[in-house]
Design a protein around this motif. Structure first.
Motif, PDB file in Angstrom:
ATOM      1  N   THR A 247       0.820  -1.209   0.000  1.00 41.98           N
ATOM      2  CA  THR A 247       0.000   0.000   0.000  1.00 41.98           C
ATOM      3  C   THR A 247       0.857   1.263   0.000  1.00 41.98           C
ATOM      4  OG1 THR A 247      -0.180  -0.260   2.410  1.00 41.98           O
ATOM      5  CG2 THR A 247      -2.005  -1.072   1.093  1.00 41.98           C
ATOM      6  N   SER A 248       2.126   1.121  -0.343  1.00 39.17           N
ATOM      7  CA  SER A 248       3.042   2.254  -0.326  1.00 39.17           C
ATOM      8  C   SER A 248       2.626   3.328  -1.331  1.00 39.17           C
ATOM      9  CB  SER A 248       4.465   1.785  -0.650  1.00 39.17           C
ATOM     10  OG  SER A 248       5.349   2.891  -0.751  1.00 39.17           O
ATOM     11  N   LEU A 249       2.840   4.571  -0.950  1.00 38.08           N
ATOM     12  CA  LEU A 249       2.575   5.712  -1.825  1.00 38.08           C
ATOM     13  C   LEU A 249       3.870   6.276  -2.410  1.00 38.08           C
ATOM     14  CD1 LEU A 249       0.000   7.507   0.512  1.00 38.08           C
ATOM     15  CD2 LEU A 249      -0.516   6.176  -1.544  1.00 38.08           C
ATOM     16  N   ALA A 250       4.976   5.588  -2.153  1.00 35.84           N
ATOM     17  CA  ALA A 250       6.276   6.051  -2.641  1.00 35.84           C
ATOM     18  C   ALA A 250       6.336   5.970  -4.159  1.00 35.84           C
ATOM     19  CB  ALA A 250       7.396   5.227  -2.034  1.00 35.84           C
ATOM     20  N   GLY A 251       7.087   6.879  -4.758  1.00 39.21           N
ATOM     21  CA  GLY A 251       7.288   6.836  -6.190  1.00 39.21           C
ATOM     22  C   GLY A 251       8.012   5.565  -6.601  1.00 39.21           C
ATOM     23  N   GLN A 252       7.816   5.152  -7.832  1.00 39.17           N
ATOM     24  CA  GLN A 252       8.439   3.926  -8.312  1.00 39.17           C
ATOM     25  C   GLN A 252       9.961   4.004  -8.194  1.00 39.17           C
ATOM     26  OE1 GLN A 252       7.311   2.829 -12.289  1.00 39.17           O
ATOM     27  NE2 GLN A 252       8.244   0.810 -12.168  1.00 39.17           N
ATOM     28  N   GLY A 253      10.550   2.983  -7.578  1.00 44.00           N
ATOM     29  CA  GLY A 253      11.986   2.955  -7.362  1.00 44.00           C
ATOM     30  C   GLY A 253      12.426   3.701  -6.116  1.00 44.00           C
ATOM     31  N   ASP A 254      11.471   4.322  -5.412  1.00 43.35           N
ATOM     32  CA  ASP A 254      11.783   5.099  -4.220  1.00 43.35           C
ATOM     33  C   ASP A 254      11.136   4.480  -2.977  1.00 43.35           C
ATOM     34  OD1 ASP A 254      12.994   7.160  -2.839  1.00 43.35           O
ATOM     35  OD2 ASP A 254      11.519   8.685  -3.379  1.00 43.35           O
ATOM     36  N   GLU A 255      10.761   3.195  -3.077  1.00 39.56           N
ATOM     37  CA  GLU A 255      10.131   2.510  -1.950  1.00 39.56           C
ATOM     38  C   GLU A 255      11.151   2.186  -0.864  1.00 39.56           C
ATOM     39  OE1 GLU A 255       8.072   1.346  -5.810  1.00 39.56           O
ATOM     40  OE2 GLU A 255      10.142   1.308  -5.059  1.00 39.56           O
ATOM     41  N   PHE A 256      10.664   2.062   0.353  1.00 40.44           N
ATOM     42  CA  PHE A 256      11.532   1.706   1.477  1.00 40.44           C
ATOM     43  C   PHE A 256      11.757   0.196   1.465  1.00 40.44           C
ATOM     44  CE2 PHE A 256      12.216   0.431   5.926  1.00 40.44           C
ATOM     45  CZ  PHE A 256      13.262   1.265   6.283  1.00 40.44           C
ATOM     46  N   PRO A 257      13.011  -0.265   1.408  1.00 36.58           N
ATOM     47  CA  PRO A 257      13.308  -1.706   1.381  1.00 36.58           C
ATOM     48  C   PRO A 257      13.389  -2.281   2.792  1.00 36.58           C
ATOM     49  CG  PRO A 257      15.325  -0.460   1.046  1.00 36.58           C
ATOM     50  CD  PRO A 257      14.229   0.547   1.245  1.00 36.58           C
ATOM     51  N   ALA A 258      12.318  -2.877   3.272  1.00 35.61           N
ATOM     52  CA  ALA A 258      12.244  -3.317   4.674  1.00 35.61           C
ATOM     53  C   ALA A 258      12.792  -4.730   4.849  1.00 35.61           C
ATOM     54  CB  ALA A 258      10.811  -3.251   5.166  1.00 35.61           C
ATOM     55  N   THR A 259      13.924  -4.834   5.517  1.00 40.17           N
ATOM     56  CA  THR A 259      14.441  -6.146   5.922  1.00 40.17           C
ATOM     57  C   THR A 259      13.574  -6.708   7.045  1.00 40.17           C
ATOM     58  OG1 THR A 259      16.688  -5.408   5.404  1.00 40.17           O
ATOM     59  CG2 THR A 259      16.467  -7.376   6.785  1.00 40.17           C
TER      60      THR A 259
END
Length: 331
Positions: A233-245
């Motif tokens: 459900t992220s609203l981040a721009g494509q390629g700018d998502e938070f990479p959650a370990t």
């Protein structure tokens, strides 16, 4: 008797003077501290636990900057989350959510849309003396933060701008490189936010390939793929998502903050100190745990099965979930 007493006193005095003379008149000196002991800066990032290249230091000349980012559909696209080290999601008015994104290893030139602070942020930023980057706050909130000793930079300072392509309320953007320069500090590495460990340190969990975190009027959906958790459900721009370990769910008590927003929705603050239940999601598994944090400045500790639970090295998304919220595992 008197002459014997005087003689004894004289003898004792002579002995004391003799001992003083043997010591050269100097007081006993404490041994000098070894400058190499406890002075080395850990060669890991404080918010992720990730190792740095050999010879590099995590000490920076800027503090941890924590940007308050809107998390409603009006915020799309969110900017800068891909460079954050750590993200907290907290409940605000109308049981919607807002993000507190921590930046230290990288300071991007643009993050946003930047929104206002909440009392919850005191507990979130204090363990690493983070400085809040915000569009502002209600007077009651500013007063609470001031009394707690929390520093913030708000719109109007150099480094903020308005994006004319966005609606007015959601148009505030911040250049963290500029803001970082305005808040220069001595190069001191902040404390680790978590007790970090390796995946093999974790106790056995149960399968959790996908799950929903429901705040009441907002649900964040997660799925596990290719070694990390994807915010569906992220609203981040494509390629700018938070990479959650890791995704860490912390159950907290939320209460009325004492005021309403412009639409007359009650504003809530969450209490992120004390103790409660928690869940750590990593590697497609979930581990039930408990958490403890002694006061706003206290370090967060986790336990599972009576033993310390370490957070695997990597980027972590923390869901600061009110007790009345819910987590639903999906098969």
């Amino acid at each position: 008797m008197r002459s014997r007493s005087l003689g004894l006193t004289a003898a004792l005095l002579s002995a004391a003077l003799l001992l003083t003379g043997c010591g050269g008149g100097d007081e006993k000196k404490e041994p000098k501290a070894d400058p190499t002991v406890e002075s080395a800066v850990p060669d890991t990032w404080p918010l992720t636990g990730e190792e740095l290249p050999e010879g590099k230091s995590a000490a920076r000349n800027h503090p941890v900057l924590v940007a308050k980012i809107d998390n409603t559909s009006s915020a799309s696209p969110q900017v800068g989350l891909g460079k954050a080290d750590l993200v907290f999601e907290e409940m605000v008015e109308g049981r919607m959510t807002r993000l507190a994104a921590f930046f230290y290893s990288q300071l991007p030139k643009e993050v946003g849309p930047v929104r206002s602070m909440r009392g919850t942020d005191i507990d979130i930023v204090s363990p690493v003396d983070g400085i809040l980057v915000t569009s502002g706050a209600a007077p009651i909130t500013k007063d609470r933060l001031a009394r707690a000793g929390v520093t913030f930079i708000e719109e109007g300072a150099e480094g903020f701008r308005r994006d004319p392509s966005r609606s007015q309320t959601y148009s505030v953007m911040a250049d963290l490189k500029v803001l970082g320069k305005s808040k220069k500090v001595d190069e001191v590495r902040p404390d680790d936010y978590f007790v970090f460990g390796a995946p093999e340190d974790l106790p056995a969990g149960k399968p959790a390939k996908a799950f929903d975190v429901d705040f009441g009027n907002h649900t964040t959906s997660w799925s596990f793929a290719n070694g990390s958790y994807v915010n569906e459900t992220s609203l981040a721009g494509q390629g700018d998502e938070f990479p959650a370990t890791n995704v860490l769910v912390i159950r907290v008590k939320a209460s009325y903050a004492g005021y309403e927003d412009l639409a007359n929705n009650r504003v809530y603050d969450s209490k992120f100190h004390g103790k409660g239940k928690a869940q750590l999601f990593h590697g497609g598994q979930v581990i039930d745990a408990t958490w403890r944090k002694d006061g706003p400045n206290g370090a967060l500790t986790l336990q599972a099965g009576g033993a310390e639970l370490k957070v695997p090295v990597g980027r972590t998304w923390v869901e600061l979930l009110p007790e009345e919220g819910s987590v639903a595992l999906k098969r």
